[in-house]
Design a protein around this motif. Structure first.
Motif, mmCIF file in Angstrom:
data_model
loop_
_atom_site.group_PDB
_atom_site.id
_atom_site.type_symbol
_atom_site.label_atom_id
_atom_site.label_comp_id
_atom_site.label_asym_id
_atom_site.label_seq_id
_atom_site.Cartn_x
_atom_site.Cartn_y
_atom_site.Cartn_z
ATOM 1 N N ALA A 140 82.026 -13.631 27.041
ATOM 2 C CA ALA A 140 83.086 -13.753 28.832
ATOM 3 C C ALA A 140 81.461 -14.497 29.882
ATOM 4 C CB ALA A 140 82.690 -11.915 29.223
ATOM 5 N N ASN A 141 80.186 -14.644 29.778
ATOM 6 C CA ASN A 141 79.566 -14.598 30.910
ATOM 7 C C ASN A 141 79.457 -16.307 30.689
ATOM 8 O OD1 ASN A 141 77.845 -14.927 28.895
ATOM 9 N ND2 ASN A 141 75.782 -13.768 29.800
ATOM 10 N N GLY A 142 80.020 -16.751 29.943
ATOM 11 C CA GLY A 142 79.969 -18.330 29.687
ATOM 12 C C GLY A 142 79.142 -18.986 29.334
ATOM 13 N N ASP A 143 78.250 -18.210 27.969
ATOM 14 C CA ASP A 143 77.317 -18.738 27.431
ATOM 15 C C ASP A 143 77.668 -19.363 26.360
ATOM 16 O OD1 ASP A 143 75.246 -17.732 29.249
ATOM 17 O OD2 ASP A 143 74.359 -16.266 27.401
ATOM 18 N N LEU A 144 77.727 -19.877 25.467
ATOM 19 C CA LEU A 144 77.903 -20.626 24.270
ATOM 20 C C LEU A 144 76.960 -20.243 23.125
ATOM 21 C CD1 LEU A 144 79.480 -22.492 23.204
ATOM 22 C CD2 LEU A 144 77.711 -24.182 22.874
ATOM 23 N N VAL A 145 77.099 -19.211 22.082
ATOM 24 C CA VAL A 145 76.479 -18.391 21.143
ATOM 25 C C VAL A 145 76.720 -18.714 20.218
ATOM 26 C CG1 VAL A 145 76.641 -15.792 20.808
ATOM 27 C CG2 VAL A 145 77.189 -16.671 22.710
ATOM 28 N N THR A 146 75.579 -19.102 18.677
ATOM 29 C CA THR A 146 76.802 -19.398 17.436
ATOM 30 C C THR A 146 75.416 -18.372 16.654
ATOM 31 O OG1 THR A 146 75.399 -21.940 17.805
ATOM 32 C CG2 THR A 146 75.376 -21.467 15.812
ATOM 33 N N LEU A 147 76.469 -17.527 15.447
ATOM 34 C CA LEU A 147 76.285 -16.708 14.507
ATOM 35 C C LEU A 147 76.240 -17.051 13.667
ATOM 36 C CD1 LEU A 147 77.986 -13.960 16.104
ATOM 37 C CD2 LEU A 147 75.283 -14.381 16.517
ATOM 38 N N THR A 148 75.361 -16.604 12.192
ATOM 39 C CA THR A 148 75.345 -17.930 10.886
ATOM 40 C C THR A 148 74.856 -16.463 10.560
ATOM 41 O OG1 THR A 148 73.859 -19.378 12.336
ATOM 42 C CG2 THR A 148 73.719 -19.555 10.112
ATOM 43 N N GLY A 157 81.019 -9.756 11.946
ATOM 44 C CA GLY A 157 81.736 -9.199 13.229
ATOM 45 C C GLY A 157 83.049 -10.261 14.563
ATOM 46 N N ALA A 158 82.077 -11.553 13.597
ATOM 47 C CA ALA A 158 82.221 -12.115 14.910
ATOM 48 C C ALA A 158 82.820 -13.101 14.180
ATOM 49 C CB ALA A 158 81.154 -13.323 15.136
ATOM 50 N N VAL A 159 83.674 -12.961 12.792
ATOM 51 C CA VAL A 159 84.470 -14.574 12.412
ATOM 52 C C VAL A 159 85.923 -13.947 12.716
ATOM 53 C CG1 VAL A 159 84.984 -15.607 10.282
ATOM 54 C CG2 VAL A 159 82.166 -15.619 11.129
ATOM 55 N N VAL A 160 86.686 -12.734 11.627
ATOM 56 C CA VAL A 160 87.205 -12.010 12.197
ATOM 57 C C VAL A 160 87.734 -10.981 12.560
ATOM 58 C CG1 VAL A 160 89.268 -10.472 11.441
ATOM 59 C CG2 VAL A 160 87.760 -12.236 9.249
ATOM 60 N N ALA A 161 87.978 -11.642 14.077
ATOM 61 C CA ALA A 161 87.747 -10.823 15.635
ATOM 62 C C ALA A 161 88.506 -10.534 16.431
ATOM 63 C CB ALA A 161 86.176 -11.856 16.515
ATOM 64 N N LEU A 162 89.580 -11.115 15.955
ATOM 65 C CA LEU A 162 90.857 -10.713 17.180
ATOM 66 C C LEU A 162 91.042 -11.095 18.123
ATOM 67 C CD1 LEU A 162 91.515 -6.906 15.636
ATOM 68 C CD2 LEU A 162 91.775 -9.242 14.007
ATOM 69 N N GLY A 163 90.102 -12.533 18.132
ATOM 70 C CA GLY A 163 90.754 -12.898 19.652
ATOM 71 C C GLY A 163 89.795 -12.317 20.440
ATOM 72 N N CYS A 164 88.359 -11.640 20.032
ATOM 73 C CA CYS A 164 87.936 -10.450 20.874
ATOM 74 C C CYS A 164 86.677 -10.659 21.384
ATOM 75 C CB CYS A 164 87.912 -8.758 21.122
ATOM 76 S SG CYS A 164 89.527 -8.213 20.463
ATOM 77 N N ILE A 165 85.986 -11.377 21.223
ATOM 78 C CA ILE A 165 84.923 -11.911 20.971
ATOM 79 C C ILE A 165 84.082 -12.913 22.372
ATOM 80 C CG2 ILE A 165 83.183 -10.258 19.316
ATOM 81 C CD1 ILE A 165 82.903 -13.228 18.432
ATOM 82 N N GLY A 166 85.050 -13.756 22.359
ATOM 83 C CA GLY A 166 85.055 -14.944 22.943
ATOM 84 C C GLY A 166 85.982 -15.823 22.551
ATOM 85 N N VAL A 167 85.704 -17.463 22.858
ATOM 86 C CA VAL A 167 86.419 -18.378 22.587
ATOM 87 C C VAL A 167 85.972 -19.170 21.869
ATOM 88 C CG1 VAL A 167 87.908 -20.575 23.714
ATOM 89 C CG2 VAL A 167 87.496 -18.592 24.585
ATOM 90 N N VAL A 168 86.288 -19.322 20.120
ATOM 91 C CA VAL A 168 85.889 -20.412 18.997
ATOM 92 C C VAL A 168 85.971 -21.245 19.458
ATOM 93 C CG1 VAL A 168 85.379 -20.159 16.652
ATOM 94 C CG2 VAL A 168 86.248 -18.079 17.937
ATOM 95 N N THR A 169 85.048 -22.728 19.746
ATOM 96 C CA THR A 169 84.793 -23.556 19.829
ATOM 97 C C THR A 169 84.610 -24.847 18.569
ATOM 98 O OG1 THR A 169 82.398 -23.671 20.702
ATOM 99 C CG2 THR A 169 83.886 -23.524 22.486
#
Ligand SMILES: Cc1cc2nc3c(=O)[nH]c(=O)nc-3n(C[C@H](O)[C@H](O)[C@H](O)COP(=O)(O)OP(=O)(O)OC[C@H]3O[C@@H](n4cnc5c(N)ncnc54)[C@H](O)[C@@H]3O)c2cc1C
Length: 418
Positions: A140-148, A157-169
């Motif tokens: 939300a704050n514009g940070d680019l986050v990587t989770l492995t 929680g971040a893969v099947v995330a229903l569009g709720c944690i951010g914009v996946v690039t």
């Protein structure tokens, strides 16, 4: 900016968005997210419900540069999340590698499909998200986050995330050496065979789908997709079904040219795993879809229970597909923690006629605690659906951390996020 699609693919949802953003670079995307108060990512808009809808800003990553980079060890590929599965699969084949599985349609985006837990078929195959090794997104704050995977607990929680944690690039996917497959179709599998030999049927090959219109007790077609490395000659009278001697479309009377090649002709896996060809553009979207996943151990009981309302289902149905999915560990995945069987319904495009029958289907399946497909139509109350996700509280915490002000939420996801 390209003109925004005002509806989803089927046209049954008119998006209420005020604008559609299509940033062309990651920097542009990051500043758009940081400076916009309410924003909802959208993929190829193939979902049948309001999951991708918003009354504020919709954002698509489709205009970001497309790239597919296969790692030197040929075990992973880093791909742009807005690409369509079919395009990614063709690019992977140029590098001699392939994905483990695909959905029935290759036109859907990687990010949008993973976000809803989209799956193909195969008793030993996890959903499409099962191939994800790492996910990169703008929070939300514009940070680019990587989770492995295996590194970050949040990943689950971040893969099947229903569009709720951010914009996946960008998504890193497990790949394997390219493989060839072939498929056969069997007609008229007797219901008794389905009831008494379900495991044998779905385990007979790498990917198996049963199609039924519920108009007869028999299952109309069984599609059997074999890897060439495990190819076995088909028995022309398998469990009472007949080996088809010409190509089939799951919907009788529809053009078989739209379907991937059958009759045992070998081909690359990405041209056999989907039922439909990439170059075939699904036309008007004259359909609605629902799908419910239950524990595979209940397959026969759930089938019998649905058969008791076949006379209600058949008049508003085009076709049903029954397939299996291996358990995964994504908190919001409909196959979280349980090997599943999915009962899918391609309905006629008549919401008023379909709704009461959908409710009847849900009532018949209720004893088996179904999890509805996140991208399809359902009327089960959110509070009931929520009970079927044991890690929902962890998902809520995760969403709060990456999106403290609810920037990415919409009316569809609100009831699940508390
Ligand atoms: C003809 C047809 C056949 C289908 N076949 C199958 C099938 O075989 N198996 C199956 O399981 N499903 C199937 N589906 C359903 C489909 O796979 C899902 O609806 C899927 O989510 C569609 O992907 P999409 O890119 O269109 O996502 P959208 O509908 O655009 O969005 C779905 C969700 O993904 C989120 N999202 C999209 N892009 C991003 C992003 N970049 N970052 C973060 N979140 C994002 C959205 O916010 C939304 O929550 C089918 C649908 C159709 C129309």
């Amino acid at each position: 900016m390209p003109p925004a699609a005002l509806t989803n693919w089927s046209g049954n949802i008119a998006f209420a968005m005020t604008q559609r953003l299509t940033p062309a670079s990651i920097d542009e995307l990051r500043s758009a997210v940081a400076s916009t108060s309410r924003i909802r990512p959208v993929g190829t808009a193939h979902s049948f419900n309001h999951i991708a809808d918003t009354d504020a800003t919709q954002l698509s990553v489709a205009a970001l540069p497309s790239s597919v980079v296969v790692a030197d060890d040929a075990k992973t590929a880093r791909v742009s999340a807005g690409m369509r599965y079919g395009d990614v699969a063709s690019r992977l084949l140029e590098h001699g590698v392939a994905l483990h599985n695909l959905g029935s349609l290759p036109h859907i985006s990687i990010a949008g499909s993973c976000a809803t837990g989209t799956h193909g078929s195969g008793a030993g195959n996890r959903g499409l998200a099962g191939a994800v090794r790492a996910v990169e997104f703008v929070s939300a704050n514009g940070d680019l986050v990587t989770l492995t995977r295996d590194v970050d607990e949040d990943f689950y929680g971040a893969v099947v995330a229903l569009g709720c944690i951010g914009v996946v690039t960008t998504i890193s996917l497990d790949v394997q050496p390219a493989f060839e497959m072939r498929q056969f179709v069997f007609d008229a599998m007797p219901a008794d065979s389905v009831l008494h030999h379900f495991d044998e049927i779905v385990e007979t090959a790498y990917s198996v789908s049963l199609f039924t219109t519920w108009r007869t007790r028999d299952v109309d077609q069984v599609w059997v997709k074999q890897r060439m490395s495990e190819a076995a000659e088909p028995d022309p009278h398998w469990l009472g079904a007949r080996l088809a001697d010409s190509a089939r479309h799951p919907l009788a009377g529809m053009p078989v040219e739209n379907c991937t090649q059958q009759l045992g002709v070998p081909g690359p896996s990405h041209e056999r795993l989907p039922h439909f060809r990439l170059e075939f553009t699904p036309s008007a979207g004259e359909e609605l879809q629902s799908e419910y996943l239950v524990s595979r151990e209940f397959a026969a009981e759930a089938f019998e229970s649905l058969a008791t309302i076949a006379d209600q289902i058949a008049p508003v149905l085009q076709v049903s597909e029954i397939r299996t999915i291996a358990a995964d560990d994504f908190w919001m995945s409909p196959s979280f923690g349980r090997d599943s069987v999915a009962f899918h319904f391609t309905w006629v495009k008549d919401d008023g006629a379909v709704r009461p029958v959908m409710a009847a289907v849900e009532q018949r399946l209720a004893p088996f605690e179904p999890r509805p497909h996140w991208g399809k139509l359902f009327s089960v109350e959110p509070a009931t659906v929520a009970l079927r996700y044991p890690k929902l509280a962890s998902f809520r915490d995760l969403v709060r951390r990456y999106d403290p002000d609810g920037k990415f939420r919409n009316k569809f996801v609100d009831p699940y996020l508390g």
